[in-house]
Design a protein around this motif. Sequence first.
Motif, mmCIF file in Angstrom:
data_model
loop_
_atom_site.group_PDB
_atom_site.id
_atom_site.type_symbol
_atom_site.label_atom_id
_atom_site.label_comp_id
_atom_site.label_asym_id
_atom_site.label_seq_id
_atom_site.Cartn_x
_atom_site.Cartn_y
_atom_site.Cartn_z
ATOM 1 N N PRO A 113 0.826 -1.220 0.000
ATOM 2 C CA PRO A 113 0.000 0.000 0.000
ATOM 3 C C PRO A 113 0.858 1.266 0.000
ATOM 4 C CG PRO A 113 -0.684 -1.547 1.713
ATOM 5 C CD PRO A 113 0.635 -2.013 1.200
ATOM 6 N N ASN A 114 0.224 2.388 -0.192
ATOM 7 C CA ASN A 114 0.906 3.668 -0.117
ATOM 8 C C ASN A 114 1.415 3.876 1.310
ATOM 9 O OD1 ASN A 114 1.714 6.137 -1.253
ATOM 10 N ND2 ASN A 114 -0.010 7.155 -0.270
ATOM 11 N N CYS A 115 2.556 4.552 1.460
ATOM 12 C CA CYS A 115 3.174 4.633 2.795
ATOM 13 C C CYS A 115 2.229 5.276 3.815
ATOM 14 C CB CYS A 115 4.493 5.377 2.738
ATOM 15 S SG CYS A 115 4.481 6.813 1.727
ATOM 16 N N SER A 116 1.496 6.326 3.399
ATOM 17 C CA SER A 116 0.641 6.977 4.402
ATOM 18 C C SER A 116 -0.516 6.073 4.816
ATOM 19 C CB SER A 116 0.128 8.319 3.877
ATOM 20 O OG SER A 116 -0.109 8.255 2.508
ATOM 21 N N TYR A 125 1.416 14.515 7.452
ATOM 22 C CA TYR A 125 2.502 15.496 7.384
ATOM 23 C C TYR A 125 3.655 14.745 6.721
ATOM 24 C CZ TYR A 125 -0.771 16.894 10.983
ATOM 25 O OH TYR A 125 -1.943 17.172 11.668
ATOM 26 N N GLN A 126 3.724 14.818 5.380
ATOM 27 C CA GLN A 126 4.579 13.915 4.622
ATOM 28 C C GLN A 126 5.914 14.526 4.248
ATOM 29 O OE1 GLN A 126 0.570 11.976 2.751
ATOM 30 N NE2 GLN A 126 2.443 11.370 1.743
ATOM 31 N N ALA A 127 6.949 13.714 4.474
ATOM 32 C CA ALA A 127 8.329 14.173 4.299
ATOM 33 C C ALA A 127 8.729 14.152 2.828
ATOM 34 C CB ALA A 127 9.250 13.257 5.105
ATOM 35 N N SER A 133 11.038 12.458 1.565
ATOM 36 C CA SER A 133 11.417 11.098 1.118
ATOM 37 C C SER A 133 10.312 10.465 0.274
ATOM 38 C CB SER A 133 11.698 10.210 2.331
ATOM 39 O OG SER A 133 10.533 10.156 3.166
ATOM 40 N N GLY A 134 9.077 10.846 0.563
ATOM 41 C CA GLY A 134 7.950 10.267 -0.196
ATOM 42 C C GLY A 134 7.989 10.655 -1.664
ATOM 43 N N ALA A 135 8.689 11.728 -1.958
ATOM 44 C CA ALA A 135 8.742 12.174 -3.359
ATOM 45 C C ALA A 135 10.071 11.763 -4.001
ATOM 46 C CB ALA A 135 8.572 13.687 -3.427
ATOM 47 N N SER A 155 -0.320 21.592 0.150
ATOM 48 C CA SER A 155 -1.132 20.392 -0.119
ATOM 49 C C SER A 155 -0.299 19.425 -0.957
ATOM 50 C CB SER A 155 -2.383 20.811 -0.905
ATOM 51 O OG SER A 155 -3.120 19.666 -1.285
ATOM 52 N N HIS A 156 -0.409 18.146 -0.649
ATOM 53 C CA HIS A 156 0.424 17.123 -1.322
ATOM 54 C C HIS A 156 0.439 17.369 -2.830
ATOM 55 C CE1 HIS A 156 1.781 13.274 -2.875
ATOM 56 N NE2 HIS A 156 2.251 13.021 -1.691
ATOM 57 N N ASN A 157 1.591 17.152 -3.439
ATOM 58 C CA ASN A 157 1.798 17.503 -4.840
ATOM 59 C C ASN A 157 1.126 16.544 -5.835
ATOM 60 O OD1 ASN A 157 4.149 16.284 -3.300
ATOM 61 N ND2 ASN A 157 4.481 15.437 -5.348
ATOM 62 N N GLU A 216 -4.760 12.683 -5.357
ATOM 63 C CA GLU A 216 -4.602 11.220 -5.506
ATOM 64 C C GLU A 216 -4.098 10.570 -4.226
ATOM 65 O OE1 GLU A 216 -3.609 10.821 -10.329
ATOM 66 O OE2 GLU A 216 -2.066 10.453 -8.818
ATOM 67 N N GLU A 217 -3.232 11.271 -3.526
ATOM 68 C CA GLU A 217 -2.656 10.722 -2.284
ATOM 69 C C GLU A 217 -3.768 10.482 -1.258
ATOM 70 O OE1 GLU A 217 0.410 9.956 -2.209
ATOM 71 O OE2 GLU A 217 1.078 9.830 -0.154
ATOM 72 N N GLU A 218 -4.685 11.420 -1.164
ATOM 73 C CA GLU A 218 -5.782 11.322 -0.188
ATOM 74 C C GLU A 218 -6.736 10.190 -0.567
ATOM 75 O OE1 GLU A 218 -6.859 15.388 -0.724
ATOM 76 O OE2 GLU A 218 -5.479 16.090 0.860
ATOM 77 N N ILE A 250 -0.556 16.608 3.504
ATOM 78 C CA ILE A 250 0.250 17.828 3.405
ATOM 79 C C ILE A 250 1.723 17.451 3.273
ATOM 80 C CG2 ILE A 250 0.938 19.948 4.630
ATOM 81 C CD1 ILE A 250 -1.963 19.985 3.741
ATOM 82 N N ARG A 251 2.450 18.162 2.403
ATOM 83 C CA ARG A 251 3.898 17.975 2.299
ATOM 84 C C ARG A 251 4.559 18.969 3.262
ATOM 85 N NH1 ARG A 251 5.952 13.671 0.209
ATOM 86 N NH2 ARG A 251 5.131 13.868 -1.886
ATOM 87 N N VAL A 252 5.428 18.449 4.128
ATOM 88 C CA VAL A 252 6.095 19.318 5.112
ATOM 89 C C VAL A 252 7.604 19.250 4.901
ATOM 90 C CG1 VAL A 252 4.232 19.088 6.806
ATOM 91 C CG2 VAL A 252 6.152 17.475 6.858
ATOM 92 N N ALA A 295 10.466 10.438 7.109
ATOM 93 C CA ALA A 295 9.528 10.070 8.187
ATOM 94 C C ALA A 295 8.240 10.883 8.106
ATOM 95 C CB ALA A 295 10.151 10.212 9.575
ATOM 96 N N HIS A 296 7.233 10.236 7.601
ATOM 97 C CA HIS A 296 5.900 10.854 7.555
ATOM 98 C C HIS A 296 5.299 10.831 8.960
ATOM 99 C CE1 HIS A 296 6.373 10.610 3.352
ATOM 100 N NE2 HIS A 296 5.527 9.666 3.044
ATOM 101 N N ALA A 297 4.417 11.777 9.218
ATOM 102 C CA ALA A 297 3.675 11.771 10.484
ATOM 103 C C ALA A 297 2.200 11.906 10.153
ATOM 104 C CB ALA A 297 4.142 12.924 11.369
HETATM 105 C C1 2RA Z 1 4.467 10.507 -1.083
HETATM 106 N N1 2RA Z 1 3.244 8.516 -0.332
HETATM 107 O O1 2RA Z 1 4.814 10.674 0.080
HETATM 108 C C2 2RA Z 1 3.743 9.230 -1.513
HETATM 109 C C3 2RA Z 1 4.594 8.369 -2.352
HETATM 110 N N2 2RA Z 1 5.607 7.757 -1.595
HETATM 111 O O2 2RA Z 1 4.644 11.357 -1.976
#
Ligand code: 2RA
Length: 334
Positions: free
Chosen positions: A131-134, A159-161, A163-165, A201-203, A213-215, A238-240, A245-247
């Motif tokens: 699955p997707n990391c979040s 609150y996504q780091a 690294s996800g991108a 907001s997530h890219n 799409e992420e949501e 959200i991209r932070v 390390a996502h939170a």
């Molecule tokens: C992101 N979960 O953080 C997505 C892909 N790894 O951008």
Amino acid sequence: DGPSVAIVGATGAVGQEFLRVISSRDFPYRSIRLLASERSAGKRLSFEDREYTVQDLAAPGAFDGVDIALFSAGGGVSRAYAPAAVASGAVVVDNSSAFRMDPAVPLVIPEVNPEAMENIRLGKGAIVANPNCSTIICLMAATPLHRHAKVLRMVVSTYQAASGAGAAAMEELKLQTQEVLAGKAPTCNIFSQQYAFNIFSHNAPILENGYNEEEMKMVKETRKIWNDKDVKITATCIRVPVMRAHAESVNLQFEKPLDEDSAREILRAAPGVTIIDDRASNHFPTPLEVIGHDISFQAHEHILYLDFSFFIHAKTFSPLDQWIIIECSRCYYL
Ligand code: 2RA
């Protein structure tokens, strides 16, 4: 004489993470094969004191003799080459979104629903979707509670780091931070706006319904893993400006009352979940603390903040049989 393992996307951030986890878990591989696009073929990478040459995954026989192929090179590569890997006799574990919603492909979090891979064990299929990391970090904690008190509604904020991108995004965050501190205009190649000292907001692309799409991955993947098409889910991703390390903050409404102590017991016993909740010193897990911890076979370190709002049936308070929300506690989970 363990399995022969191929890493597809070996030069990317996740490919490198696969190798780190394989080594940290002392995974008993017989051989490792590093595969990537023609552009990266020929690169030399060292792993566990050995030198490897990255091979072109499009080359004939690229998957010959491979038992397990770990893919993380984007959905297009997975769709194009996972069938070839399967045809060569490999089991594919795919980190991309390519097969996640395919009803014939199990969507698996090892700590949550390993039983979904039964058909793979029986030789009736050879692709497992990650699955997707979040989604993973949310369900690592929400699923044990769901199985006890049935989640009716879940509200998630992530609150996504960087690294996800990917690796390039991590490099861009580093570069932008230096540029901004030096009073220069930030270099924006990966993201369309300044990332350093900013949040947005997530890219991922915005869909017809206004979610990105992420949501919607969180919504669809949770319903598939829980086999529950009715559970109400909303997510804000959200991209932070954090390197790794996502939170997440997760608010759950249960079908039946669940007191805080029971919830803690359930989570304390949940595989892959650690409760860190030092209220006296207001100390909770942070991205910097969890980087490098091998929590589970996933590509990013994860933190999960779980915020309990319990619904106590109001029959004793009101003949209207209304539900009331009592904010019982805020628990933080690694
Ligand atoms: C992101 N979960 O953080 C997505 C892909 N790894 O951008």
